[in-house]
Design a protein around this motif. Structure first.
Motif, PDB file in Angstrom:
ATOM      1  N   LYS A  73       0.830  -1.208   0.000  1.00  0.00           N
ATOM      2  CA  LYS A  73       0.000   0.000   0.000  1.00  0.00           C
ATOM      3  C   LYS A  73       0.862   1.253   0.000  1.00  0.00           C
ATOM      4  CE  LYS A  73      -3.617   2.369   2.644  1.00  0.00           C
ATOM      5  NZ  LYS A  73      -4.469   2.339   3.865  1.00  0.00           N
ATOM      6  N   TYR A  74       1.914   1.253   0.794  1.00  0.00           N
ATOM      7  CA  TYR A  74       2.820   2.398   0.873  1.00  0.00           C
ATOM      8  C   TYR A  74       3.456   2.659  -0.492  1.00  0.00           C
ATOM      9  CZ  TYR A  74       7.024   5.062   2.094  1.00  0.00           C
ATOM     10  OH  TYR A  74       8.023   6.007   2.143  1.00  0.00           O
ATOM     11  N   ASP A  81      -0.014   8.656  -6.073  1.00  0.00           N
ATOM     12  CA  ASP A  81      -0.241  10.042  -5.647  1.00  0.00           C
ATOM     13  C   ASP A  81       0.974  10.942  -5.819  1.00  0.00           C
ATOM     14  OD1 ASP A  81      -2.705   9.074  -4.829  1.00  0.00           O
ATOM     15  OD2 ASP A  81      -2.053   8.769  -2.749  1.00  0.00           O
ATOM     16  N   GLY A  82       2.161  10.350  -5.952  1.00  0.00           N
ATOM     17  CA  GLY A  82       3.372  11.142  -5.977  1.00  0.00           C
ATOM     18  C   GLY A  82       3.675  11.737  -4.610  1.00  0.00           C
ATOM     19  N   ARG A  83       4.535  12.711  -4.580  1.00  0.00           N
ATOM     20  CA  ARG A  83       4.872  13.405  -3.341  1.00  0.00           C
ATOM     21  C   ARG A  83       4.737  14.902  -3.575  1.00  0.00           C
ATOM     22  NH1 ARG A  83       8.341   9.973  -0.129  1.00  0.00           N
ATOM     23  NH2 ARG A  83       7.104   8.081   0.134  1.00  0.00           N
ATOM     24  N   ILE A  84       3.671  15.475  -3.041  1.00  0.00           N
ATOM     25  CA  ILE A  84       3.422  16.911  -3.218  1.00  0.00           C
ATOM     26  C   ILE A  84       4.616  17.713  -2.706  1.00  0.00           C
ATOM     27  CG2 ILE A  84       1.929  18.834  -2.545  1.00  0.00           C
ATOM     28  CD1 ILE A  84      -0.323  16.787  -2.221  1.00  0.00           C
ATOM     29  N   GLY A  85       5.029  18.716  -3.485  1.00  0.00           N
ATOM     30  CA  GLY A  85       6.140  19.559  -3.079  1.00  0.00           C
ATOM     31  C   GLY A  85       7.498  18.974  -3.383  1.00  0.00           C
ATOM     32  N   SER A 116       6.463  -5.495   7.034  1.00  0.00           N
ATOM     33  CA  SER A 116       5.689  -4.246   7.046  1.00  0.00           C
ATOM     34  C   SER A 116       4.485  -4.314   7.971  1.00  0.00           C
ATOM     35  CB  SER A 116       5.239  -3.872   5.631  1.00  0.00           C
ATOM     36  OG  SER A 116       4.285  -4.779   5.134  1.00  0.00           O
ATOM     37  N   ALA A 117       3.822  -5.471   8.053  1.00  0.00           N
ATOM     38  CA  ALA A 117       2.620  -5.573   8.891  1.00  0.00           C
ATOM     39  C   ALA A 117       2.958  -5.329  10.354  1.00  0.00           C
ATOM     40  CB  ALA A 117       1.966  -6.944   8.716  1.00  0.00           C
ATOM     41  N   GLU A 118       4.002  -5.974  10.842  1.00  0.00           N
ATOM     42  CA  GLU A 118       4.367  -5.789  12.255  1.00  0.00           C
ATOM     43  C   GLU A 118       4.933  -4.399  12.510  1.00  0.00           C
ATOM     44  OE1 GLU A 118       8.629  -7.520  13.216  1.00  0.00           O
ATOM     45  OE2 GLU A 118       7.540  -9.017  12.043  1.00  0.00           O
ATOM     46  N   VAL A 119       5.658  -3.862  11.535  1.00  0.00           N
ATOM     47  CA  VAL A 119       6.226  -2.516  11.694  1.00  0.00           C
ATOM     48  C   VAL A 119       5.116  -1.475  11.758  1.00  0.00           C
ATOM     49  CG1 VAL A 119       7.582  -0.722  10.518  1.00  0.00           C
ATOM     50  CG2 VAL A 119       8.456  -3.057  10.663  1.00  0.00           C
ATOM     51  N   GLY A 161       9.723  15.817   5.613  1.00  0.00           N
ATOM     52  CA  GLY A 161       8.847  16.770   6.290  1.00  0.00           C
ATOM     53  C   GLY A 161       7.628  17.148   5.466  1.00  0.00           C
ATOM     54  N   LYS A 162       7.428  16.467   4.339  1.00  0.00           N
ATOM     55  CA  LYS A 162       6.311  16.770   3.447  1.00  0.00           C
ATOM     56  C   LYS A 162       5.138  15.828   3.699  1.00  0.00           C
ATOM     57  CE  LYS A 162       8.275  20.001   0.815  1.00  0.00           C
ATOM     58  NZ  LYS A 162       7.725  21.358   0.671  1.00  0.00           N
ATOM     59  N   VAL A 163       3.935  16.332   3.401  1.00  0.00           N
ATOM     60  CA  VAL A 163       2.731  15.542   3.651  1.00  0.00           C
ATOM     61  C   VAL A 163       2.701  14.252   2.829  1.00  0.00           C
ATOM     62  CG1 VAL A 163       1.320  17.494   4.355  1.00  0.00           C
ATOM     63  CG2 VAL A 163       1.429  16.879   1.940  1.00  0.00           C
ATOM     64  N   GLY A 164       3.298  14.282   1.641  1.00  0.00           N
ATOM     65  CA  GLY A 164       3.300  13.096   0.798  1.00  0.00           C
ATOM     66  C   GLY A 164       3.981  11.906   1.449  1.00  0.00           C
ATOM     67  N   PHE A 165       4.974  12.185   2.276  1.00  0.00           N
ATOM     68  CA  PHE A 165       5.643  11.127   3.029  1.00  0.00           C
ATOM     69  C   PHE A 165       4.942  10.868   4.353  1.00  0.00           C
ATOM     70  CE2 PHE A 165       8.709  10.168   6.457  1.00  0.00           C
ATOM     71  CZ  PHE A 165       9.080   8.874   6.067  1.00  0.00           C
ATOM     72  N   LEU A 166       4.677  11.920   5.102  1.00  0.00           N
ATOM     73  CA  LEU A 166       4.139  11.769   6.453  1.00  0.00           C
ATOM     74  C   LEU A 166       2.732  11.170   6.468  1.00  0.00           C
ATOM     75  CD1 LEU A 166       5.485  15.103   7.980  1.00  0.00           C
ATOM     76  CD2 LEU A 166       6.261  12.782   8.520  1.00  0.00           C
ATOM     77  N   ASN A 167       1.962  11.379   5.409  1.00  0.00           N
ATOM     78  CA  ASN A 167       0.617  10.795   5.351  1.00  0.00           C
ATOM     79  C   ASN A 167       0.629   9.312   5.022  1.00  0.00           C
ATOM     80  OD1 ASN A 167      -0.564  13.206   5.991  1.00  0.00           O
ATOM     81  ND2 ASN A 167      -1.281  13.676   3.929  1.00  0.00           N
ATOM     82  N   LYS A 168       1.764   8.806   4.566  1.00  0.00           N
ATOM     83  CA  LYS A 168       1.842   7.407   4.154  1.00  0.00           C
ATOM     84  C   LYS A 168       2.716   6.560   5.080  1.00  0.00           C
ATOM     85  CE  LYS A 168       1.083   8.364  -0.790  1.00  0.00           C
ATOM     86  NZ  LYS A 168      -0.167   8.971  -0.442  1.00  0.00           N
ATOM     87  N   ALA A 169       3.683   7.165   5.711  1.00  0.00           N
ATOM     88  CA  ALA A 169       4.615   6.422   6.561  1.00  0.00           C
ATOM     89  C   ALA A 169       4.081   6.310   7.990  1.00  0.00           C
ATOM     90  CB  ALA A 169       5.976   7.115   6.576  1.00  0.00           C
ATOM     91  N   SER A 170       4.046   5.111   8.510  1.00  0.00           N
ATOM     92  CA  SER A 170       3.640   4.906   9.906  1.00  0.00           C
ATOM     93  C   SER A 170       4.783   5.320  10.823  1.00  0.00           C
ATOM     94  CB  SER A 170       3.304   3.433  10.144  1.00  0.00           C
ATOM     95  OG  SER A 170       4.472   2.628  10.013  1.00  0.00           O
ATOM     96  N   ASP A 171       4.465   5.523  12.094  1.00  0.00           N
ATOM     97  CA  ASP A 171       5.519   5.842  13.056  1.00  0.00           C
ATOM     98  C   ASP A 171       6.514   4.695  13.152  1.00  0.00           C
ATOM     99  OD1 ASP A 171       4.248   8.209  13.451  1.00  0.00           O
ATOM    100  OD2 ASP A 171       3.758   7.889  15.560  1.00  0.00           O
ATOM    101  N   GLY A 172       6.019   3.467  13.020  1.00  0.00           N
ATOM    102  CA  GLY A 172       6.914   2.308  13.037  1.00  0.00           C
ATOM    103  C   GLY A 172       7.894   2.343  11.876  1.00  0.00           C
TER     104      GLY A 172
END
Length: 216
Positions: A73-74, A81-85, A116-119, A161-172
């Protein structure tokens, strides 16, 4: 009347497994081949041959540590979607099937167990953003830019620091990357005595918490 002999259920299960496995294996090979073709048509110009990436230009997509913790999914949603900015534009026009094929091609480079599932199930970061900001500017900004803008800010690292990454990456996902880095890239491990900065668990939590403030 012809008598139909009933096969033992275990035997039937084995036959079904072998048939489905053979089909899946052949299908995967065809999908990977298609994905490689699509990759070479759309992605190779930035991410280079075999998706090895280029420092300061485009990240490696065949990196073993990335593939171990990045979900389908990531990867697929990033392509879509690409990465805005950033210079990574959206490729939604390819459609789901072609994007899935590209992901399959990237997966063909895997050499580490997929986690990825456990992370992604790891708990949300619990840190102090104020302390995290200090750590970020001392340690991370050198490569990722003062505000996490990445390559477009003239940095060698990606735009974390962009939303394109932060909206897709989990804290794990972020936690594992900071801790253990990415081999054959400039993203080195930063956790513990073996890490570049000897960060402890809480300091990493602080950095992740600060990064989340950049998404607002």
């Amino acid at each position: 009347m012809t008598r139909v002999r009933k096969l033992p259920s275990l035997f039937v299960t084995i036959l079904f497994y072998l048939a489905s496995s053979t089909y899946a294996s052949a299908d995967d090979k065809a999908l990977i081949t298609q994905g490689e073709m699509l990759y070479n048509q759309n992605c190779v110009f930035c991410h280079q041959a075999d998706a090895i990436g280029k420092t300061g230009f485009a990240p490696s997509l065949s990196n073993p540590e990335l593939l171990a913790i990045a979900s389908d999914k990531y990867l697929a949603s990033t392509i879509r979607d690409g990465r805005i900015g950033t210079a990574m534009g959206p490729y939604a026009h390819l459609g789901k099937e072609k994007i899935v094929a590209i992901v399959a091609y990237l997966r063909s480079h895997e050499t580490l167990p997929h986690r990825s599932a456990e992370v992604d199930k790891q708990r949300a970061a619990q840190g102090d953003a104020r302390k995290g900001e200090l750590w970020y500017h001392d340690i991370c900004s050198t490569c990722h830019g003062p505000q996490g803008d990445g390559y477009l800010a003239g940095s060698s690292g990606t735009a974390i620091g962009k939303v394109g990454f932060l909206n897709k990456a989990s804290d794990g996902f972020i936690r594992e990357t900071i801790k253990y880095g990415r081999s054959n890239t400039r993203m080195l491990p930063f956790y513990g005595s073996a890490g570049l900065a000897n960060l402890d668990e809480q300091e990493i939590e602080d950095i992740i918490t600060y990064l989340r403030t950049l998404n607002k």
